[in-house]
Write a protein that holds these residues in place. Structure first.
Motif, PDB file in Angstrom:
ATOM      1  N   UNK A   5      51.017  14.866  43.569  1.00 16.78           N
ATOM      2  CA  UNK A   5      51.625  13.722  42.880  1.00 16.78           C
ATOM      3  C   UNK A   5      51.953  13.999  41.423  1.00 16.78           C
ATOM      4  N   UNK A   6      51.303  15.004  40.805  1.00 14.92           N
ATOM      5  CA  UNK A   6      51.486  15.221  39.368  1.00 14.92           C
ATOM      6  C   UNK A   6      52.274  16.483  39.022  1.00 14.92           C
ATOM      7  N   UNK A   7      52.126  17.554  39.785  1.00 17.46           N
ATOM      8  CA  UNK A   7      52.712  18.830  39.389  1.00 17.46           C
ATOM      9  C   UNK A   7      53.790  19.345  40.339  1.00 17.46           C
ATOM     10  N   UNK A   8      53.999  18.670  41.450  1.00 18.19           N
ATOM     11  CA  UNK A   8      54.992  19.135  42.410  1.00 18.19           C
ATOM     12  C   UNK A   8      56.403  18.938  41.845  1.00 18.19           C
ATOM     13  N   UNK A   9      57.234  19.935  41.981  1.00 20.90           N
ATOM     14  CA  UNK A   9      58.617  19.862  41.502  1.00 20.90           C
ATOM     15  C   UNK A   9      59.440  18.993  42.456  1.00 20.90           C
ATOM     16  N   UNK A  10      60.077  17.977  41.923  1.00 22.46           N
ATOM     17  CA  UNK A  10      60.891  17.074  42.731  1.00 22.46           C
ATOM     18  C   UNK A  10      62.350  17.195  42.285  1.00 22.46           C
ATOM     19  N   UNK A  11      63.052  18.111  42.919  1.00 22.87           N
ATOM     20  CA  UNK A  11      64.461  18.331  42.575  1.00 22.87           C
ATOM     21  C   UNK A  11      65.370  18.198  43.790  1.00 22.87           C
ATOM     22  N   UNK A  12      64.853  17.547  44.848  1.00 25.72           N
ATOM     23  CA  UNK A  12      65.666  17.338  46.037  1.00 25.72           C
ATOM     24  C   UNK A  12      65.658  18.508  46.994  1.00 25.72           C
ATOM     25  N   UNK A  13      64.949  19.581  46.641  1.00 24.06           N
ATOM     26  CA  UNK A  13      64.877  20.749  47.507  1.00 24.06           C
ATOM     27  C   UNK A  13      63.543  20.799  48.252  1.00 24.06           C
ATOM     28  N   UNK A  14      63.602  21.403  49.436  1.00 21.95           N
ATOM     29  CA  UNK A  14      62.419  21.510  50.264  1.00 21.95           C
ATOM     30  C   UNK A  14      61.614  22.733  49.808  1.00 21.95           C
ATOM     31  N   UNK A  15      60.585  22.484  49.026  1.00 29.93           N
ATOM     32  CA  UNK A  15      59.747  23.567  48.506  1.00 29.93           C
ATOM     33  C   UNK A  15      58.361  23.589  49.144  1.00 29.93           C
ATOM     34  N   UNK A  16      57.967  22.455  49.688  1.00 27.86           N
ATOM     35  CA  UNK A  16      56.602  22.299  50.201  1.00 27.86           C
ATOM     36  C   UNK A  16      56.643  21.278  51.330  1.00 27.86           C
ATOM     37  N   UNK A  17      55.750  21.370  52.324  1.00 30.43           N
ATOM     38  CA  UNK A  17      55.737  20.357  53.401  1.00 30.43           C
ATOM     39  C   UNK A  17      55.615  18.937  52.866  1.00 30.43           C
ATOM     40  N   UNK A  18      54.978  18.771  51.674  1.00 28.48           N
ATOM     41  CA  UNK A  18      54.852  17.437  51.106  1.00 28.48           C
ATOM     42  C   UNK A  18      56.193  16.869  50.642  1.00 28.48           C
ATOM     43  N   UNK A  19      57.230  17.713  50.502  1.00 25.74           N
ATOM     44  CA  UNK A  19      58.546  17.238  50.094  1.00 25.74           C
ATOM     45  C   UNK A  19      59.273  16.513  51.217  1.00 25.74           C
ATOM     46  N   UNK A  20      58.789  16.655  52.425  1.00 25.14           N
ATOM     47  CA  UNK A  20      59.448  16.007  53.566  1.00 25.14           C
ATOM     48  C   UNK A  20      58.973  14.575  53.724  1.00 25.14           C
ATOM     49  N   UNK A  21      59.870  13.636  53.993  1.00 23.14           N
ATOM     50  CA  UNK A  21      59.447  12.228  54.195  1.00 23.14           C
ATOM     51  C   UNK A  21      58.443  12.074  55.315  1.00 23.14           C
ATOM     52  N   UNK A  22      58.484  12.958  56.306  1.00 20.80           N
ATOM     53  CA  UNK A  22      57.565  12.845  57.430  1.00 20.80           C
ATOM     54  C   UNK A  22      56.225  13.483  57.126  1.00 20.80           C
TER      55      UNK A  22
END
Length: 300
Positions: free
Chosen positions: A283-300
């Motif tokens: 929630x604090x350090x993950x890069x959120x740029x619209x790219x799939x970098x980590x399984x947590x970036x997926x809505x599912x």
């Protein structure tokens, strides 16, 4: 600095010189020279006193034999400042009680892997039951099984308990095993003599559990509205065990579920700034740029 004086008689010149060297070291590195943690056997770094009082304690009670790395009397060391520079200085964990006249000396290979956790978790002004148990756990985690051993007391107990659980060994047989293993080790070993002492060490981990009676078919747990039920409301199987003679053994559950509460484990994880930082990474350090970098970036 030579610390062999710790194990010498208190009426020798070497011990006297060692005490004075320690007091000078502690006073120079203390944030408050008027109140320094006392490393005698009785205080075990739990209480703070003036240098004069500490000197008297060291001659009266002796120096804690397990306290060889003076981490609680050093300000700004690399190992401590790397965790969190704003964390207040904690009280030391109590020294493990030696099983012989001389306690095992930690070997260089047994570097302190849990000091940072303890350092970040406890404030020196808070001496509650939980902090005491946790510091006892840290002490056991870092104590060698015997002098020169590369295996710690805690690691040995965990391995033996794992073996006990895999082969469903009874406590009586486990007692014999611990006694036999202890007799084969050097005399200064700290192997628990019986299953009761081994369980006491593991209880400091905070791995408490709750036992719930369960339906043999896993339909329900006997809790809440079913806490007093004698049979499963779905499959109608008895809650109690069936003896070899075919009779129901009242108050002997047919099946038991062990529940490990998650909150105490979260408390342990968040006590360390380094561990809590990893726990909140998503929630604090993950890069959120619209790219799939980590399984947590997926809505599912």
């Amino acid at each position: 600095m030579d610390k062999s004086w710790i194990f010498k008689d208190r009426d020798t010149l070497d011990y006297e010189i060692g005490v004075e060297e320690f007091l000078i070291f502690a006073e120079e590195n203390a944030s408050d020279p008027k109140r320094i943690l006392c490393p005698c056997k009785r205080c075990a770094n739990f209480k703070k006193f003036a240098v004069k009082i500490i000197r008297g304690h060291l001659y009266e009670n002796g120096f804690s034999l397990g306290y060889l790395d003076w981490i609680w009397h050093t300000q700004g060391s690399a190992s401590r400042s790397s965790v969190n520079r704003n964390v207040p200085t904690p009280a030391s964990m109590p020294a493990p009680a030696p099983t012989s006249a001389r306690a095992p000396i930690p070997s260089p290979g047994l570097a302190s892997e849990t000091v940072n956790v303890c350092d970040a978790a406890y404030n020196s002004s808070e001496y509650n039951n939980e902090s005491y148990q946790f510091r006892r756990f840290v002490a056991d985690a870092e104590q060698p099984l015997y002098e020169g051993s590369e295996c710690t007391k805690l690691k040995s107990i965990l391995k033996l308990h794992n073996w006990k659980a895999r082969f469903r060994l009874r406590d009586s047989a486990f007692n014999d095993l611990l006694s036999t293993v202890g007799s084969l080790l050097p005399k200064d070993n700290v192997m628990p003599p019986n299953a009761y002492e081994a369980k006491k060490t593991l209880s400091d981990l905070g791995l408490e559990y709750i036992k719930y009676h369960s339906c043999p078919n896993n339909c329900i747990l006997y809790r809440g509205v079913n806490v007093d039920a004698s049979e499963c409301p779905k499959c109608r199987l008895s809650r109690w065990k069936l003896g070899k003679d075919g009779k129901i053994r009242i108050n002997v559950p047919a099946k038991v579920m062990w529940y490990f509460p998650i909150i105490p484990r979260f408390k342990r994880m968040f006590k360390s700034p380094s561990t809590s930082e990893l726990m909140t990474w998503h929630s604090k350090q993950r890069i959120e740029d619209g790219k799939m970098r980590h399984p947590a970036d997926s809505p599912s």
